[in-house]
Enzyme design. Structure first.
Site, PDB file in Angstrom:
ATOM      1  N   THR A   1      22.984  -9.080   6.004  1.00  0.00           N
ATOM      2  CA  THR A   1      22.375  -9.989   6.977  1.00  0.00           C
ATOM      3  C   THR A   1      21.073  -9.391   7.500  1.00  0.00           C
ATOM      4  O   THR A   1      20.587  -9.776   8.559  1.00  0.00           O
ATOM      5  CB  THR A   1      23.331 -10.285   8.155  1.00  0.00           C
ATOM      6  OG1 THR A   1      23.780  -9.038   8.716  1.00  0.00           O
ATOM      7  CG2 THR A   1      24.529 -11.090   7.706  1.00  0.00           C
ATOM      8  N   ARG A  39      17.617  -7.917   5.379  1.00  0.00           N
ATOM      9  CA  ARG A  39      16.500  -8.475   4.635  1.00  0.00           C
ATOM     10  C   ARG A  39      16.860  -8.511   3.159  1.00  0.00           C
ATOM     11  O   ARG A  39      17.554  -7.627   2.652  1.00  0.00           O
ATOM     12  CB  ARG A  39      15.215  -7.660   4.855  1.00  0.00           C
ATOM     13  CG  ARG A  39      14.568  -7.885   6.216  1.00  0.00           C
ATOM     14  CD  ARG A  39      13.970  -9.275   6.328  1.00  0.00           C
ATOM     15  NE  ARG A  39      13.316  -9.513   7.615  1.00  0.00           N
ATOM     16  CZ  ARG A  39      13.900 -10.073   8.654  1.00  0.00           C
ATOM     17  NH1 ARG A  39      15.183 -10.421   8.583  1.00  0.00           N
ATOM     18  NH2 ARG A  39      13.224 -10.288   9.769  1.00  0.00           N
ATOM     19  N   GLU A  97      13.629 -15.543  -1.004  1.00  0.00           N
ATOM     20  CA  GLU A  97      14.129 -16.694  -0.253  1.00  0.00           C
ATOM     21  C   GLU A  97      13.044 -17.599   0.302  1.00  0.00           C
ATOM     22  O   GLU A  97      13.319 -18.747   0.653  1.00  0.00           O
ATOM     23  CB  GLU A  97      15.000 -16.218   0.911  1.00  0.00           C
ATOM     24  CG  GLU A  97      14.230 -15.525   2.030  1.00  0.00           C
ATOM     25  CD  GLU A  97      15.123 -15.131   3.195  1.00  0.00           C
ATOM     26  OE1 GLU A  97      14.824 -15.554   4.315  1.00  0.00           O
ATOM     27  OE2 GLU A  97      16.108 -14.414   2.966  1.00  0.00           O
ATOM     28  N   HIS A 155      19.954 -17.770   5.682  1.00  0.00           N
ATOM     29  CA  HIS A 155      19.303 -17.003   6.754  1.00  0.00           C
ATOM     30  C   HIS A 155      19.647 -17.601   8.123  1.00  0.00           C
ATOM     31  O   HIS A 155      18.781 -17.829   8.961  1.00  0.00           O
ATOM     32  CB  HIS A 155      17.787 -16.983   6.560  1.00  0.00           C
ATOM     33  CG  HIS A 155      17.134 -15.759   7.129  1.00  0.00           C
ATOM     34  ND1 HIS A 155      16.182 -15.034   6.464  1.00  0.00           N
ATOM     35  CD2 HIS A 155      17.306 -15.121   8.312  1.00  0.00           C
ATOM     36  CE1 HIS A 155      15.779 -14.017   7.201  1.00  0.00           C
ATOM     37  NE2 HIS A 155      16.460 -14.043   8.346  1.00  0.00           N
ATOM     38  N   GLN A 156      20.936 -17.823   8.332  1.00  0.00           N
ATOM     39  CA  GLN A 156      21.385 -18.508   9.543  1.00  0.00           C
ATOM     40  C   GLN A 156      22.152 -17.606  10.500  1.00  0.00           C
ATOM     41  O   GLN A 156      22.679 -18.089  11.505  1.00  0.00           O
ATOM     42  CB  GLN A 156      22.267 -19.702   9.169  1.00  0.00           C
ATOM     43  CG  GLN A 156      23.639 -19.324   8.602  1.00  0.00           C
ATOM     44  CD  GLN A 156      24.465 -20.523   8.212  1.00  0.00           C
ATOM     45  OE1 GLN A 156      24.151 -21.204   7.239  1.00  0.00           O
ATOM     46  NE2 GLN A 156      25.536 -20.784   8.951  1.00  0.00           N
ATOM     47  N   ALA A 157      22.190 -16.305  10.207  1.00  0.00           N
ATOM     48  CA  ALA A 157      22.993 -15.424  11.053  1.00  0.00           C
ATOM     49  C   ALA A 157      22.546 -15.477  12.510  1.00  0.00           C
ATOM     50  O   ALA A 157      23.349 -15.357  13.429  1.00  0.00           O
ATOM     51  CB  ALA A 157      22.936 -13.983  10.535  1.00  0.00           C
TER      52      ALA A 157
END
Length: 339
Positions: A239, A241, A270, A302-304
């Site tokens: 979580t 890079r 991404e 990339h929603q953490a």
């Protein structure tokens, strides 16, 4: 000049409806003029920021030398990152031309919680069970996990996110090993985890979580050599890079069975995909497409960080950074080039 036009103008790039909602809500207390653009900033569309005093960008906006030169010509003196990472900025080229600020820590707990959610989903096969039971398939074959208690978790990076994660994992009664160039031995003693060298962490951990920034030293930290040191059946969670992991080597590890599962909230390439709806297109990234075929890999976009509390913190710190700039105050969240 009218009072409204005398207020600073801020150009926001790569914005979504939820960004606009939160920033508009908080901006009522700041009074800036804001223009929102849904596109990533590029050398071809920098002209959109021609009249702006400040440019606000997100994690996948590339602030290259060419972008910096154009913004500087337009009179932009501040680029505000509404994220913590700054590897997407040419800091060396920006030096002397404009100042760069960021949001260093908007919600460590949100990211730590998402990290654990990936762990638990992979371990207990929640994603597979969900689709099975929707088809009235209630068998348990292939859904066996392991008990987290007593297992060894390796946490690479013990900044605010890593520390929040360690506290959660200790709640599972796990043995926690950590690696960080700047260890917090006091905290380790207080909550009961151990700092070790990186090789030892890789060799001893059942679950490995990457929570460190992307730097020259950490790029492709997890490659074929690192995977070779790991236990057979290791779980890897990233979580941090995308380029902390060499994805081709991870795929080889998954195919061989050395890596039992992987949870990725970030991906090397991404920027062209994450945060966008591409459901009506063919993925041209063969590596990403290959990863999506594994039933023991979970990829989130990339929603953490993505909680309401985090978005409010991001907006608040970003607008505070901008206000400090206009007030001539010290920019406590400034990022500067250092060799």
């Amino acid at each position: 000049m009218s009072e409204e036009k005398s207020k600073p103008l801020i150009a926001f790039f790569d914005t979504k409806p939820y960004d606009r909602e939160v920033f508009n809500q908080l901006n009522e207390d700041y009074g800036y003029r804001i223009k929102y653009f849904q596109y990533h900033i590029t050398p071809d569309n920098c002209i959109l920021a021609k009249d702006a005093d400040v440019v606000v960008v997100f994690v996948n906006d590339i602030i290259s030398a060419e972008v910096i030169d154009q913004l500087s010509e337009f009179g932009v003196k501040l680029v505000a990152l509404r994220c913590s990472g700054f590897n997407n900025v040419d800091l060396k080229h920006a030096k002397g031309k404009m100042q760069i600020v960021r949001v260093p820590a908007y919600s460590p707990n949100a990211i730590a919680e998402h990290t654990v959610a990936l762990m638990m989903t992979l371990n207990r096969k929640i994603h597979r069970a969900y689709f099975r039971t929707r088809d009235a398939n209630f068998t348990l074959n292939g859904l066996m996990g392991f008990t987290m208690q007593g297992k060894t978790a390796g946490v690479i990076g013990t900044g605010k996110i890593g520390k929040a994660l360690v506290k959660i994992l200790k709640g599972f009664d796990m043995e926690v090993l950590a690696y960080d160039p700047y260890p917090d031995e006091k905290l380790a003693s207080e909550i009961g985890f151990t700092y070790v060298d990186l090789d030892s962490l890789l060799q001893k951990s059942d679950v490995i979580s990457l929570n460190c920034p992307l730097t020259r030293e950490t790029k492709w930290l997890i490659d074929k050599d690192a995977i070779a040191l790991m236990k057979k059946g290791v779980m890897i969670i990233n979580t941090g890079r995308g380029k902390l992991i060499r994805t081709s080597d991870l795929i080889d590890g998954l195919k061989s069975g050395k890596v039992a599962s992987a949870g990725l909230d970030v991906y090397e390439e991404e920027s062209e995909y994450f945060f966008e709806d591409l459901s009506d297109r063919v993925l041209f990234d063969d590596t990403l497409a290959r990863l999506l075929t594994f039933n023991n890999v979970i990829i989130t976009s990339h929603q953490a960080f993505f909680t309401r509390e985090a978005l409010m913190n991001i907006a608040g710190v970003t607008l505070d950074n901008i206000r400090d700039f206009f007030d001539g105050k010290k920019l406590v969240n400034e990022v500067v080039y250092s060799k």
